[in-house]
Enzyme design. Structure first.
Site, PDB file in Angstrom:
ATOM      1  CB  CYS A  47      -0.874   0.087   1.179  1.00 48.29           C
ATOM      2  SG  CYS A  47      -1.860   1.556   1.382  1.00 48.29           S
ATOM      3  CG  HIS A  48       1.282   5.820  -1.503  1.00 42.70           C
ATOM      4  ND1 HIS A  48       1.247   6.770  -0.597  1.00 42.70           N
ATOM      5  CD2 HIS A  48       2.278   6.302  -2.493  1.00 42.70           C
ATOM      6  CE1 HIS A  48       2.143   7.694  -1.105  1.00 42.70           C
ATOM      7  NE2 HIS A  48       2.795   7.218  -2.190  1.00 42.70           N
ATOM      8  CB  THR A  49       0.227   3.722   4.179  1.00 37.66           C
ATOM      9  OG1 THR A  49      -0.860   4.397   3.830  1.00 37.66           O
ATOM     10  CG2 THR A  49       0.609   3.996   5.715  1.00 37.66           C
ATOM     11  CG  HIS A  69      -0.717  -1.771   6.226  1.00 37.83           C
ATOM     12  ND1 HIS A  69      -0.042  -0.915   5.594  1.00 37.83           N
ATOM     13  CD2 HIS A  69      -2.066  -0.913   5.788  1.00 37.83           C
ATOM     14  CE1 HIS A  69      -0.342   0.141   4.503  1.00 37.83           C
ATOM     15  NE2 HIS A  69      -1.521   0.087   4.856  1.00 37.83           N
ATOM     16  CD  GLU A  70      -4.024  -3.032   1.056  1.00 30.92           C
ATOM     17  OE1 GLU A  70      -4.460  -2.105   0.824  1.00 30.92           O
ATOM     18  OE2 GLU A  70      -3.503  -3.735  -0.120  1.00 30.92           O
ATOM     19  CB  CYS A  99     -11.092  -2.387  22.323  1.00 31.44           C
ATOM     20  SG  CYS A  99     -12.006  -0.961  22.920  1.00 31.44           S
ATOM     21  CB  CYS A 102     -13.555   2.354  23.706  1.00 28.76           C
ATOM     22  SG  CYS A 102     -13.399   2.199  21.995  1.00 28.76           S
ATOM     23  CB  CYS A 105     -15.604  -0.201  20.225  1.00 26.55           C
ATOM     24  SG  CYS A 105     -14.063  -0.400  19.648  1.00 26.55           S
ATOM     25  CB  CYS A 113     -10.904   1.293  18.361  1.00 30.86           C
ATOM     26  SG  CYS A 113     -10.402   0.272  20.083  1.00 30.86           S
ATOM     27  NE  ARG A 117      -8.702   6.966  17.841  1.00 28.37           N
ATOM     28  CZ  ARG A 117      -9.623   7.945  17.848  1.00 28.37           C
ATOM     29  NH1 ARG A 117      -9.266   9.252  17.409  1.00 28.37           N
ATOM     30  NH2 ARG A 117     -10.628   7.952  18.731  1.00 28.37           N
ATOM     31  CB  CYS A 177      -5.294  -1.256   3.802  1.00 33.14           C
ATOM     32  SG  CYS A 177      -4.802   0.688   3.929  1.00 33.14           S
ATOM     33  NE  ARG A 372      -3.439  -1.806  -2.269  1.00 35.81           N
ATOM     34  CZ  ARG A 372      -3.249  -0.663  -2.167  1.00 35.81           C
ATOM     35  NH1 ARG A 372      -2.684  -0.017  -3.240  1.00 35.81           N
ATOM     36  NH2 ARG A 372      -3.798   0.097  -1.310  1.00 35.81           N
TER      37      ARG A 372
END
Length: 379
Positions: A47-49, A69-70, A99, A102, A105, A113, A117, A177, A372
């Protein structure tokens, strides 16, 4: 022989320095602690992130680090207190969490969250602040609580979505993502009516996922806006019916869209992070009912200016995070949409490489090639 409770040695792509090619090498992955799960990653995508934090522009660099993260994988073992998933479950690790306790959530209106988060600064686990990755006794930092560029990773249980084991992990992993972010921005936030008009600013992977959402909602006009005309042909596959390149006009693009649509579109989704595009996305929606949704992440010091009369004329400006999906509660249902052929994912995956060639995925993204790139962990 079970490896639960033991340190695992496996391959991972480690970012040692900002902007330097990732190095695939053997690392150690510690067992999961309280409220943690250890996951064997089967497929992960870029991903670009990941690229943004690998380049370390505009934020505090944290290296060595395992990005990613994907992804999709299978639970290998669980730590103390984990009851929602068990070894053998198919899961998507997700960069934000749920979670389930909270105020966010417990609210139907929010997915942000308090506990889990997104936190780009944190390099260790919530339980004790320590990393579960190491090499030769030296720690390697986590990324977004997921770190999926490793054959095994450790994730907080609130950041894994348990999914249908029949779902192909090499396809549905993109829902962890970008695809969910864009698709959810349209279907959950903008909510175009059947036959309505939608403008999509930015035709990268997230913008095309937003267009896919507009297609699923049966919008009749889906206008793609991008500075790169090479993206227009690809965008037709995702439902875009018309295209505008702002560089082709000598007036603001919002005025162009208003003229095209007789006063403005019903809704717009901004997927670039450009404040100029954010203003255009807001000002191009129709007065009285138009809704603009901001998805792109701006630079830290950015701000933008628009005249308050646009609000008084009953235009709505909204923001969204991860498409307003609660990761554990909602993402399994999005996977089912794919399984029922209500949502197409295959067209988002344009390249595939083995883990050893992960740097090729970075090259594709830096050149703007494809959407991707799937990274095969066992190849």
């Amino acid at each position: 022989m079970s490896i639960a409770g033991q340190v695992i040695r496996c391959k991972a792509a480690v970012a040692w320095e900002a902007g330097k090619p990732l190095s695939v090498e053997e690392i150690e992955v510690a067992p999961p602690q309280k409220n943690e799960v250890r996951v064997k990653i089967h497929f992960t995508s870029l991903c670009h992130t990941d690229v943004y934090f690998w380049e370390a522009k505009g934020q505090n660099p944290l290296f060595p680090r395992i990005l990613g993260h994907e992804a999709g994988g299978v639970v290998e073992s669980v730590g103390e207190g984990v009851i929602d998933v068990q070894p053998g479950d198919h899961v998507l690790p997700i960069f934000t969490g749920e979670c389930k306790e909270c105020p966010h959530c417990l609210s139907e209106a929010s997915n942000m969250c308090d506990l889990l988060r997104i936190n780009t600064e944190r390099g260790g686990m919530l339980h004790d602040g320590h990393t579960r990755f190491s090499k030769d006794g030296k720690p390697i930092y986590h990324f977004l609580g997921t770190s999926t560029f490793s054959e095994y990773t450790v994730v907080h249980v609130g950041q894994v979505a348990k999914i249908n084991p029949e779902a192909p992990l090499d396809k549905v992993c993109v829902l962890s993502c970008g695809m969910s972010t864009g698709f959810g921005a349209t279907v959950n936030v903008a909510k175009p009516k059947k036959g309505g008009s939608v403008a999509i600013f930015g035709l990268g992977a997230v913008g095309l996922a937003a267009a896919e959402g507009a297609r699923v909602c049966e919008a009749s006009r889906i206008i793609g806006i991008d500075l790169n005309p090479n993206r227009f042909e690809e965008a037709k596959k995702f439902g875009c019916t018309e295209f505008v390149n702002p560089k082709d006009h000598n007036k603001p693009v919002q005025e162009v869209i208003a003229e095209m649509t007789g006063g403005g579109v019903d809704c717009s989704i901004e997927c670039t992070g450009s404040t100029q595009a954010m203003v255009s996305a807001f000002e191009c929606v129709h007065d009285g009912w138009g809704v603009a949704v901001l998805v792109g992440v701006p630079s830290r010091d950015d701000s933008f200016k628009t005249h308050p009369i646009h609000f008084l004329n009953e235009r709505t400006l909204r923001g969204t995070f991860f498409g307003n999906y609660k990761p554990r509660s909602d993402i399994p249902g999005v996977v089912e949409k794919y399984m029922k052929k209500e949502l197409e994912l295959d067209k988002f995956i344009t390249h595939s490489v083995p883990l050893l060639d992960i740097n090729k995925a970075f090259e594709y993204m830096l050149r703007g090639e494809g959407l991707r790139c799937m990274i095969r962990m066992d190849a």
